[in-house]
Design a protein around this motif. Structure first.
Motif, mmCIF file in Angstrom:
data_model
loop_
_atom_site.group_PDB
_atom_site.id
_atom_site.type_symbol
_atom_site.label_atom_id
_atom_site.label_comp_id
_atom_site.label_asym_id
_atom_site.label_seq_id
_atom_site.Cartn_x
_atom_site.Cartn_y
_atom_site.Cartn_z
ATOM 1 N N VAL A 110 0.834 -1.199 0.000
ATOM 2 C CA VAL A 110 0.000 0.000 0.000
ATOM 3 C C VAL A 110 0.870 1.251 0.000
ATOM 4 O O VAL A 110 0.640 2.197 -0.769
ATOM 5 C CB VAL A 110 -0.949 0.003 1.215
ATOM 6 N N GLU A 111 1.891 1.255 0.846
ATOM 7 C CA GLU A 111 2.780 2.414 0.927
ATOM 8 C C GLU A 111 3.499 2.654 -0.386
ATOM 9 O O GLU A 111 3.623 3.799 -0.851
ATOM 10 C CB GLU A 111 3.800 2.198 2.052
ATOM 11 N N ALA A 112 3.960 1.579 -1.022
ATOM 12 C CA ALA A 112 4.669 1.712 -2.292
ATOM 13 C C ALA A 112 3.751 2.259 -3.381
ATOM 14 O O ALA A 112 4.148 3.127 -4.166
ATOM 15 C CB ALA A 112 5.244 0.363 -2.710
ATOM 16 N N MET A 113 2.511 1.769 -3.427
ATOM 17 C CA MET A 113 1.576 2.237 -4.445
ATOM 18 C C MET A 113 1.251 3.723 -4.264
ATOM 19 O O MET A 113 1.181 4.484 -5.235
ATOM 20 C CB MET A 113 0.282 1.418 -4.397
ATOM 21 N N ARG A 114 1.069 4.141 -3.032
ATOM 22 C CA ARG A 114 0.771 5.562 -2.769
ATOM 23 C C ARG A 114 1.955 6.446 -3.154
ATOM 24 O O ARG A 114 1.768 7.535 -3.716
ATOM 25 C CB ARG A 114 0.391 5.759 -1.302
ATOM 26 N N LYS A 115 3.154 6.002 -2.868
ATOM 27 C CA LYS A 115 4.343 6.778 -3.224
ATOM 28 C C LYS A 115 4.503 6.874 -4.737
ATOM 29 O O LYS A 115 4.865 7.923 -5.264
ATOM 30 C CB LYS A 115 5.586 6.141 -2.592
ATOM 31 N N TRP A 116 4.227 5.778 -5.430
ATOM 32 C CA TRP A 116 4.313 5.808 -6.889
ATOM 33 C C TRP A 116 3.290 6.779 -7.465
ATOM 34 O O TRP A 116 3.569 7.499 -8.419
ATOM 35 C CB TRP A 116 4.074 4.403 -7.452
ATOM 36 N N ALA A 117 2.103 6.787 -6.891
ATOM 37 C CA ALA A 117 1.062 7.700 -7.365
ATOM 38 C C ALA A 117 1.469 9.149 -7.135
ATOM 39 O O ALA A 117 1.272 10.018 -7.998
ATOM 40 C CB ALA A 117 -0.264 7.405 -6.667
ATOM 41 N N GLU A 118 2.045 9.437 -5.966
ATOM 42 C CA GLU A 118 2.500 10.797 -5.674
ATOM 43 C C GLU A 118 3.619 11.211 -6.620
ATOM 44 O O GLU A 118 3.670 12.355 -7.078
ATOM 45 C CB GLU A 118 2.983 10.872 -4.223
ATOM 46 N N ALA A 119 4.487 10.286 -6.950
ATOM 47 C CA ALA A 119 5.598 10.588 -7.851
ATOM 48 C C ALA A 119 5.120 10.818 -9.281
ATOM 49 O O ALA A 119 5.840 11.407 -10.096
ATOM 50 C CB ALA A 119 6.611 9.445 -7.825
ATOM 51 N N ASN A 120 3.892 10.374 -9.577
ATOM 52 C CA ASN A 120 3.352 10.511 -10.923
ATOM 53 C C ASN A 120 2.841 11.922 -11.203
ATOM 54 O O ASN A 120 2.423 12.233 -12.300
ATOM 55 C CB ASN A 120 2.209 9.503 -11.127
ATOM 56 N N GLY A 121 2.824 12.771 -10.189
ATOM 57 C CA GLY A 121 2.415 14.151 -10.420
ATOM 58 C C GLY A 121 1.103 14.490 -9.756
ATOM 59 O O GLY A 121 1.071 15.147 -8.722
ATOM 60 N N ASP A 122 -0.013 14.018 -10.337
ATOM 61 C CA ASP A 122 -1.317 14.385 -9.783
ATOM 62 C C ASP A 122 -1.756 13.485 -8.637
ATOM 63 O O ASP A 122 -2.739 13.767 -7.952
ATOM 64 C CB ASP A 122 -2.389 14.391 -10.867
ATOM 65 N N GLY A 123 -1.043 12.406 -8.413
ATOM 66 C CA GLY A 123 -1.365 11.519 -7.305
ATOM 67 C C GLY A 123 -2.579 10.645 -7.530
ATOM 68 O O GLY A 123 -3.021 9.949 -6.610
ATOM 69 N N ARG A 124 -3.148 10.655 -8.733
ATOM 70 C CA ARG A 124 -4.376 9.899 -8.992
ATOM 71 C C ARG A 124 -4.142 8.593 -9.723
ATOM 72 O O ARG A 124 -5.059 7.772 -9.816
ATOM 73 C CB ARG A 124 -5.367 10.754 -9.780
ATOM 74 N N SER A 125 -2.958 8.397 -10.269
ATOM 75 C CA SER A 125 -2.694 7.153 -10.984
ATOM 76 C C SER A 125 -1.338 6.597 -10.593
ATOM 77 O O SER A 125 -0.411 7.345 -10.235
ATOM 78 C CB SER A 125 -2.770 7.361 -12.503
ATOM 79 N N ILE A 126 -1.234 5.284 -10.662
ATOM 80 C CA ILE A 126 -0.014 4.578 -10.277
ATOM 81 C C ILE A 126 0.709 4.148 -11.556
ATOM 82 O O ILE A 126 0.144 3.403 -12.368
ATOM 83 C CB ILE A 126 -0.342 3.340 -9.443
ATOM 84 N N PRO A 127 1.923 4.628 -11.786
ATOM 85 C CA PRO A 127 2.649 4.218 -12.995
ATOM 86 C C PRO A 127 2.800 2.708 -13.059
ATOM 87 O O PRO A 127 2.814 2.025 -12.023
ATOM 88 C CB PRO A 127 4.008 4.909 -12.828
ATOM 89 N N SER A 128 2.916 2.199 -14.257
ATOM 90 C CA SER A 128 3.078 0.750 -14.411
ATOM 91 C C SER A 128 4.432 0.318 -13.866
ATOM 92 O O SER A 128 5.447 0.972 -14.102
ATOM 93 C CB SER A 128 2.940 0.348 -15.876
ATOM 94 N N PRO A 129 4.447 -0.765 -13.104
ATOM 95 C CA PRO A 129 5.705 -1.256 -12.511
ATOM 96 C C PRO A 129 6.515 -2.078 -13.498
ATOM 97 O O PRO A 129 6.085 -2.344 -14.624
ATOM 98 C CB PRO A 129 5.214 -2.119 -11.357
ATOM 99 N N SER A 130 7.664 -2.508 -13.056
ATOM 100 C CA SER A 130 8.501 -3.381 -13.865
ATOM 101 C C SER A 130 7.820 -4.732 -14.041
ATOM 102 O O SER A 130 7.148 -5.222 -13.130
ATOM 103 C CB SER A 130 9.860 -3.576 -13.183
ATOM 104 N N PRO A 131 7.979 -5.360 -15.213
ATOM 105 C CA PRO A 131 7.409 -6.700 -15.422
ATOM 106 C C PRO A 131 7.868 -7.714 -14.385
ATOM 107 O O PRO A 131 7.212 -8.731 -14.178
ATOM 108 C CB PRO A 131 7.906 -7.074 -16.818
ATOM 109 N N ASP A 132 8.983 -7.422 -13.698
ATOM 110 C CA ASP A 132 9.459 -8.340 -12.658
ATOM 111 C C ASP A 132 8.407 -8.546 -11.573
ATOM 112 O O ASP A 132 8.334 -9.617 -10.965
ATOM 113 C CB ASP A 132 10.734 -7.792 -12.001
ATOM 114 N N LEU A 133 7.577 -7.517 -11.335
ATOM 115 C CA LEU A 133 6.547 -7.634 -10.309
ATOM 116 C C LEU A 133 5.557 -8.738 -10.648
ATOM 117 O O LEU A 133 4.951 -9.331 -9.760
ATOM 118 C CB LEU A 133 5.809 -6.299 -10.170
#
Length: 221
Positions: A110-133
């Motif tokens: 949960v924490e990682a997803m929220r941080k990724w969303a914040e890093a995306n700019g508007d905080g509303r979407s989560i960038p796609s992760p590496s295929p390793d996930l």
């Protein structure tokens, strides 16, 4: 003819089932692959898209939800319990009324997803992760080119269930080795659990294997 409604998980699209569809079709099944991509859509929007697909089927259908879409197909089935004969989770998240992916997932996720969303700019979407996930290594470039951002609110919205979905039989397929406790999650909602060797994106890595399990789940083998 049984209709399988194949619902893709987060960051994916209908293309996730492209290798599975021909196998199911060869076995005499019909398939539908609703598209959950596009726009700032949440869990309820995605469930409505699946309900729309169910409404095009004249007989009972089997809903198949991968990962996040486990929550989606259960809400859709709850809205159309008379039209769904079986639910199949493929490494799927699932819970009772009021559950969300974030309420089910471990804190670090949960924490990682929220941080990724914040890093995306508007905080509303989560960038796609590496295929390793998703456990895909041999075709990482192929997968990375297709993944798209995921709306954050799809992970925060809570399911609306009347309890009707709990009267529909289900199967929880969990990939081994497990990344998250999908076997326990499936068992917690009363589903029969079935292991399959493969990564989280088993429909990409082993389409024949997961197609066989999907066909067997509602007793169609």
């Amino acid at each position: 003819m049984t209709t399988f409604v194949l619902v893709h998980g987060a960051w994916h699209g209908p293309w996730a089932w492209d290798r599975v569809v021909p196998v199911l079709t060869a076995a005499g099944a019909r398939t539908l692959t609703p598209d959950l991509q596009g726009g700032d859509h949440g869990l309820h929007d995605h469930a409505e898209a699946v309900v729309a697909a169910i409404d095009t089927v004249h007989d009972d259908c089997v809903l198949v939800g991968h990962s996040y879409a486990g929550l989606v197909v259960r809400e859709a089935a709850d809205a159309r319990p008379g039209n769904v004969g079986h639910i199949v989770l493929v490494d799927g998240w699932a819970g009772g009324d009021g559950a969300s992916l974030f309420s089910l997932a471990p804190d670090f996720f949960v924490e990682a997803m929220r941080k990724w969303a914040e890093a995306n700019g508007d905080g509303r979407s989560i960038p796609s992760p590496s295929p390793d996930l998703f456990g895909v290594t041999d075709e990482a470039e192929w997968l990375a080119a297709r993944l798209v951002p995921q709306p954050l609110r799809a992970f925060t919205e809570t399911t609306r269930l009347s309890g009707a979905v709990d009267r529909i039989p289900g199967t929880a397929v969990h990939c081994e080795p497990q990344v998250f406790p999908f076997r326990e999650i499936g068992a917690s909602v009363g589903y029969r659990t079935v292991p399959i060797d493969g990564p989280h994106d088993v429909m990409v890595a082993d389409p024949e294997g997961i197609a066989r399990v999907i066909l067997e789940a509602p007793g169609l083998e």
